[in-house]
Scaffold this active site. Structure first.
Site, PDB file in Angstrom:
ATOM      1  N   ARG A  18      17.438   5.416   7.152  1.00 16.79           N
ATOM      2  CA  ARG A  18      16.028   5.260   7.512  1.00 16.79           C
ATOM      3  C   ARG A  18      15.143   5.753   6.361  1.00 16.79           C
ATOM      4  O   ARG A  18      15.565   6.558   5.538  1.00 16.79           O
ATOM      5  CB  ARG A  18      15.692   6.001   8.805  1.00 16.79           C
ATOM      6  CG  ARG A  18      15.677   7.496   8.670  1.00 16.79           C
ATOM      7  CD  ARG A  18      15.128   8.137   9.922  1.00 16.79           C
ATOM      8  NE  ARG A  18      15.971   7.864  11.088  1.00 16.79           N
ATOM      9  CZ  ARG A  18      15.792   8.445  12.276  1.00 16.79           C
ATOM     10  NH1 ARG A  18      14.811   9.303  12.452  1.00 16.79           N
ATOM     11  NH2 ARG A  18      16.587   8.173  13.282  1.00 16.79           N
ATOM     12  N   ARG A  40      -1.694 -10.256  -1.268  1.00 12.33           N
ATOM     13  CA  ARG A  40      -0.529  -9.794  -1.998  1.00 12.33           C
ATOM     14  C   ARG A  40      -0.560 -10.343  -3.425  1.00 12.33           C
ATOM     15  O   ARG A  40      -0.874 -11.511  -3.640  1.00 12.33           O
ATOM     16  CB  ARG A  40       0.771 -10.268  -1.336  1.00 12.33           C
ATOM     17  CG  ARG A  40       1.243  -9.322  -0.247  1.00 12.33           C
ATOM     18  CD  ARG A  40       1.530  -7.940  -0.810  1.00 12.33           C
ATOM     19  NE  ARG A  40       2.192  -7.075   0.121  1.00 12.33           N
ATOM     20  CZ  ARG A  40       1.621  -6.042   0.752  1.00 12.33           C
ATOM     21  NH1 ARG A  40       0.347  -5.768   0.567  1.00 12.33           N
ATOM     22  NH2 ARG A  40       2.333  -5.287   1.567  1.00 12.33           N
ATOM     23  N   HIS A  54       9.014  -1.718  -3.536  1.00 12.09           N
ATOM     24  CA  HIS A  54       9.996  -1.937  -2.461  1.00 12.09           C
ATOM     25  C   HIS A  54       9.888  -3.324  -1.839  1.00 12.09           C
ATOM     26  O   HIS A  54      10.723  -3.688  -1.033  1.00 12.09           O
ATOM     27  CB  HIS A  54       9.863  -0.854  -1.390  1.00 12.09           C
ATOM     28  CG  HIS A  54       8.530  -0.861  -0.712  1.00 12.09           C
ATOM     29  ND1 HIS A  54       7.412  -0.328  -1.299  1.00 12.09           N
ATOM     30  CD2 HIS A  54       8.138  -1.364   0.481  1.00 12.09           C
ATOM     31  CE1 HIS A  54       6.386  -0.498  -0.486  1.00 12.09           C
ATOM     32  NE2 HIS A  54       6.789  -1.132   0.583  1.00 12.09           N
ATOM     33  N   CYS A  78      17.934   3.558  11.541  1.00 12.70           N
ATOM     34  CA  CYS A  78      19.288   3.924  11.109  1.00 12.70           C
ATOM     35  C   CYS A  78      19.363   5.405  10.707  1.00 12.70           C
ATOM     36  O   CYS A  78      18.546   5.883   9.932  1.00 12.70           O
ATOM     37  CB  CYS A  78      19.680   3.037   9.935  1.00 12.70           C
ATOM     38  SG  CYS A  78      21.234   3.493   9.169  1.00 12.70           S
ATOM     39  N   CYS A 127      23.051   0.709   8.577  1.00 16.77           N
ATOM     40  CA  CYS A 127      24.443   1.011   8.210  1.00 16.77           C
ATOM     41  C   CYS A 127      25.419   0.271   9.108  1.00 16.77           C
ATOM     42  O   CYS A 127      26.581   0.106   8.775  1.00 16.77           O
ATOM     43  CB  CYS A 127      24.690   2.521   8.260  1.00 16.77           C
ATOM     44  SG  CYS A 127      24.814   3.198   9.938  1.00 16.77           S
ATOM     45  N   CYS A 134      21.852   1.882  14.860  1.00 13.51           N
ATOM     46  CA  CYS A 134      22.252   0.525  14.473  1.00 13.51           C
ATOM     47  C   CYS A 134      22.986  -0.168  15.613  1.00 13.51           C
ATOM     48  O   CYS A 134      22.919  -1.383  15.757  1.00 13.51           O
ATOM     49  CB  CYS A 134      23.107   0.565  13.210  1.00 13.51           C
ATOM     50  SG  CYS A 134      22.124   0.963  11.746  1.00 13.51           S
ATOM     51  N   CYS A 182       8.831  -6.532   3.060  1.00 14.45           N
ATOM     52  CA  CYS A 182       8.159  -5.369   3.676  1.00 14.45           C
ATOM     53  C   CYS A 182       6.966  -5.791   4.517  1.00 14.45           C
ATOM     54  O   CYS A 182       7.077  -5.987   5.715  1.00 14.45           O
ATOM     55  CB  CYS A 182       7.753  -4.322   2.650  1.00 14.45           C
ATOM     56  SG  CYS A 182       6.803  -2.986   3.406  1.00 14.45           S
ATOM     57  N   CYS A 228      25.869   3.627  13.057  1.00 10.91           N
ATOM     58  CA  CYS A 228      25.289   4.782  13.755  1.00 10.91           C
ATOM     59  C   CYS A 228      24.746   4.362  15.127  1.00 10.91           C
ATOM     60  O   CYS A 228      24.625   3.180  15.423  1.00 10.91           O
ATOM     61  CB  CYS A 228      24.181   5.394  12.885  1.00 10.91           C
ATOM     62  SG  CYS A 228      22.663   4.442  12.867  1.00 10.91           S
ATOM     63  N   HIS A 233       0.799  -1.221   0.000  1.00 12.16           N
ATOM     64  CA  HIS A 233       0.000   0.000   0.000  1.00 12.16           C
ATOM     65  C   HIS A 233       0.838   1.280   0.000  1.00 12.16           C
ATOM     66  O   HIS A 233       0.421   2.315  -0.515  1.00 12.16           O
ATOM     67  CB  HIS A 233      -0.989   0.006   1.174  1.00 12.16           C
ATOM     68  CG  HIS A 233      -2.226   0.736   0.821  1.00 12.16           C
ATOM     69  ND1 HIS A 233      -3.468   0.182   0.850  1.00 12.16           N
ATOM     70  CD2 HIS A 233      -2.392   1.995   0.349  1.00 12.16           C
ATOM     71  CE1 HIS A 233      -4.351   1.063   0.436  1.00 12.16           C
ATOM     72  NE2 HIS A 233      -3.720   2.171   0.127  1.00 12.16           N
ATOM     73  N   THR A 234       2.037   1.220   0.557  1.00  9.85           N
ATOM     74  CA  THR A 234       2.890   2.421   0.613  1.00  9.85           C
ATOM     75  C   THR A 234       3.256   2.890  -0.805  1.00  9.85           C
ATOM     76  O   THR A 234       3.332   4.090  -1.075  1.00  9.85           O
ATOM     77  CB  THR A 234       4.153   2.141   1.453  1.00  9.85           C
ATOM     78  OG1 THR A 234       3.757   1.492   2.663  1.00  9.85           O
ATOM     79  CG2 THR A 234       4.885   3.417   1.797  1.00  9.85           C
TER      80      THR A 234
HETATM   81  P1  NAD Z   1      -4.093  -2.728   2.574  1.00  6.46           P
HETATM   82  O1  NAD Z   1      -4.727  -1.633   1.815  1.00  6.46           O
HETATM   83  O2  NAD Z   1      -3.936  -4.051   1.935  1.00  6.46           O
HETATM   84  O3  NAD Z   1      -4.917  -2.948   3.940  1.00  6.46           O
HETATM   85  C1  NAD Z   1      -5.463  -1.903   4.691  1.00  6.46           C
HETATM   86  C2  NAD Z   1      -6.805  -2.373   5.279  1.00  6.46           C
HETATM   87  O4  NAD Z   1      -7.282  -1.376   6.192  1.00  6.46           O
HETATM   88  C3  NAD Z   1      -7.904  -2.559   4.221  1.00  6.46           C
HETATM   89  O5  NAD Z   1      -8.469  -3.849   4.340  1.00  6.46           O
HETATM   90  C4  NAD Z   1      -8.924  -1.459   4.554  1.00  6.46           C
HETATM   91  O6  NAD Z   1     -10.261  -1.845   4.284  1.00  6.46           O
HETATM   92  C5  NAD Z   1      -8.689  -1.255   6.051  1.00  6.46           C
HETATM   93  N1  NAD Z   1      -9.078   0.052   6.554  1.00  6.46           N
HETATM   94  C6  NAD Z   1      -8.887   1.270   6.012  1.00  6.46           C
HETATM   95  N2  NAD Z   1      -9.364   2.239   6.789  1.00  6.46           N
HETATM   96  C7  NAD Z   1      -9.889   1.646   7.880  1.00  6.46           C
HETATM   97  C8  NAD Z   1     -10.528   2.113   9.061  1.00  6.46           C
HETATM   98  N3  NAD Z   1     -10.750   3.417   9.281  1.00  6.46           N
HETATM   99  N4  NAD Z   1     -10.923   1.199   9.982  1.00  6.46           N
HETATM  100  C9  NAD Z   1     -10.718  -0.126   9.779  1.00  6.46           C
HETATM  101  N5  NAD Z   1     -10.118  -0.628   8.675  1.00  6.46           N
HETATM  102  C10 NAD Z   1      -9.707   0.239   7.739  1.00  6.46           C
HETATM  103  O7  NAD Z   1      -2.661  -2.166   3.070  1.00  6.46           O
HETATM  104  P2  NAD Z   1      -1.341  -2.940   3.621  1.00  6.46           P
HETATM  105  O8  NAD Z   1      -0.413  -3.194   2.485  1.00  6.46           O
HETATM  106  O9  NAD Z   1      -1.754  -4.049   4.527  1.00  6.46           O
HETATM  107  O10 NAD Z   1      -0.684  -1.750   4.481  1.00  6.46           O
HETATM  108  C11 NAD Z   1      -1.351  -1.267   5.634  1.00  6.46           C
HETATM  109  C12 NAD Z   1      -0.734   0.029   6.107  1.00  6.46           C
HETATM  110  O11 NAD Z   1       0.599  -0.189   6.588  1.00  6.46           O
HETATM  111  C13 NAD Z   1      -0.588   1.089   5.000  1.00  6.46           C
HETATM  112  O12 NAD Z   1      -0.861   2.370   5.578  1.00  6.46           O
HETATM  113  C14 NAD Z   1       0.879   1.005   4.630  1.00  6.46           C
HETATM  114  O13 NAD Z   1       1.335   2.214   4.071  1.00  6.46           O
HETATM  115  C15 NAD Z   1       1.473   0.733   5.983  1.00  6.46           C
HETATM  116  N6  NAD Z   1       2.813   0.140   6.026  1.00  6.46           N
HETATM  117  C16 NAD Z   1       3.632   0.552   7.040  1.00  6.46           C
HETATM  118  C17 NAD Z   1       4.888  -0.005   7.193  1.00  6.46           C
HETATM  119  C18 NAD Z   1       5.762   0.393   8.335  1.00  6.46           C
HETATM  120  O14 NAD Z   1       6.916  -0.025   8.363  1.00  6.46           O
HETATM  121  N7  NAD Z   1       5.279   1.149   9.317  1.00  6.46           N
HETATM  122  C19 NAD Z   1       5.325  -0.971   6.262  1.00  6.46           C
HETATM  123  C20 NAD Z   1       4.438  -1.400   5.263  1.00  6.46           C
HETATM  124  C21 NAD Z   1       3.187  -0.838   5.136  1.00  6.46           C
HETATM  125 ZN    ZN Z   2      22.619   3.097  10.968  1.00  6.35          ZN
END
Ligand code: NAD
Ligand code: ZN
Length: 377
Positions: free
Chosen positions: A115, A370, A67, A111, A97, A103, A175, A100, A48-49
């Site tokens: 980051r 996925r 990614h 990092c 890295c 790390c 990821c 730092c 999703h990101t």
């Molecule tokens: P996705 O779109 O597959 O899943 C998100 C789910 O959330 C969907 O099923 C959607 O219906 C539900 N949703 C949306 N709004 C909602 C709400 N208000 N209440 C309840 N459910 C709700 O996305 P994903 O690939 O699983 O990613 C999820 C989130 O994690 C994204 O914001 C993504 O950017 C983030 N992410 C963060 C990191 C990190 O390291 N922090 C890494 C990867 C992804």
């Molecule tokens: Zn580092």
């Protein structure tokens, strides 16, 4: 490798502007510079990101997104000693890295050097892109840009993994799955027998549910606005479901009633600011811990009454489930190899690279978990 030190011409899916379908183009990929590696991507997936930054009107276009992926090192730049051509690797959007303070800390994976930076579209060493078309730069995304047959990464954003691990499966560990898993087992750390709420049942949330189950939680409540997610989520350990649309009071109140005072842990995996606030306000006073994982909208503000903190609730957040990419990711792959973690059930679709836009359509429709994009066929 015959290609080492030379420019490689290959196919990449270029995003020319925000929200427009990607177009497969021939790009030139420059050789890796000092502390960089060039990787042949074999499988990538859509997270999703990627979609969020593809939709958002950031000034960084044209750009190559992607990614979550797996590939093989083609060549390495000067000073790279830990990786060699032929190594099987997973690229990571954040880095390690190893030098730092972060790390060197056992607690952090943030990092200083590597980051996540979603605004940077160039390599750190010289501020230039390694991708071009007719001499014009095409920008990188989070240091990975895996929607390309070849990509260049900083060595600190590349995890070397067991060459026996099937890249078409473990690519999803680079990821989303590791992020959700780690958010539960490394950050929320639900005690055995506890109750955990998971907000958002996409790949990240389902992996968080799986992590909660592995940690020994006994009630795992999945919350999503899309009821189609619920049946599937049972396979990932969810025992109960709440659709906020089915209730005419705030979902945190529904959860507090269901659990006699609140959940022990909650993990937010939606990116929606309201869900983040709900995830915090539904945890039990005295001991409850909420963990934010979703990437919020850039203008989002978290608002809650400070009394919610005084009442001994804890709010945390994490990138990449607190895993250190190079040190810890190979061990997550080993969890899969030892059958302690199943990844197949996260992979619901697969398309050839030429049909990469289908993966975007599936995510827009909320279908599947996925979608793997096959670079070679
Ligand atoms: P996705 O779109 O597959 O899943 C998100 C789910 O959330 C969907 O099923 C959607 O219906 C539900 N949703 C949306 N709004 C909602 C709400 N208000 N209440 C309840 N459910 C709700 O996305 P994903 O690939 O699983 O990613 C999820 C989130 O994690 C994204 O914001 C993504 O950017 C983030 N992410 C963060 C990191 C990190 O390291 N922090 C890494 C990867 C992804
Ligand atoms: Zn580092």
């Amino acid at each position: 490798m015959a290609t080492a030190g030379k420019v490689i011409k290959c196919k990449a899916a270029v995003a020319w502007e925000a929200g427009k379908p990607l177009s497969i183009e021939e790009v030139e990929v420059a050789p890796p510079q000092a502390m960089e590696v060039r990787v042949k991507i074999l499988f990538t997936a859509l997270c999703h990101t990627d979609v969020y930054f593809w939709e958002a009107k950031t000034p960084v276009f044209p750009r190559i997104f992607g990614h979550e992926a797996g590939g093989i090192v083609e060549s390495v730049g000067e000073g790279v000693t830990e990786l060699a051509p032929g190594d099987h690797v997973l690229p990571v959007f954040t880095g390690e890295c190893k030098e730092c303070p972060h790390c060197k800390s056992a607690e952090s994976n943030m990092c200083d050097l590597l980051r996540i930076n979603t605004d940077r579209g160039v390599m750190l060493s010289d501020g230039k892109s390694r991708f071009s078309i007719d001499g014009k730069p095409i920008y990188h995304f989070v240091g990975t840009s895996t929607f390309s047959e070849y990509t260049v990464l900083h060595v600190g954003c590349v995890a070397k993994i067991n060459p026996e691990a099937p890249l078409d499966k473990v690519c999803v560990l680079s990821c989303g799955i590791s992020t959700g898993l780690g958010a539960s087992i490394n950050v929320a750390k639900p005690p055995k027998g506890s109750t955990v709420a998971i907000f958002g049942l996409g790949a990240v949330g389902l992996a968080a549910a799986e992590g909660a189950r592995i940690a020994g939680a006994s009630r795992i409540i999945g919350i999503d606005l899309n009821a189609n997610r619920f049946e599937e989520a049972r396979k990932f350990g969810c025992t109960e479901f709440v659709n906020p649309k089915d209730h005419n009071k705030p979902v945190q109140e529904v959860l507090i009633e269901m659990t006699n005072g609140g959940v022990d842990r909650s993990v937010e995996c939606t990116g929606n600011i309201n869900a983040m606030i709900q995830a915090f306000e539904c945890v039990h006073d005295g001991w409850g811990v909420a963990v934010l994982v979703g990437v919020p909208h850039k203008d989002a503000e978290f608002k809650t009454h400070p009394m919610n903190f005084l009442n001994e609730r804890t709010l945390k957040g994490t990138f990449f489930g607190n895993f250190k990419p190079r040190t810890d990711l190979p061990n997550v792959v080993e969890m899969y190899m030892k059958k302690e973690l199943e990844v197949e059930k996260f992979i619901t679709h697969s398309v050839p690279f030429s049909e990469i836009n289908k993966a975007f359509d599936l995510m827009a429709k909320g279908e599947g978990i996925r979608c793997i994009i096959r670079m070679e066929n």
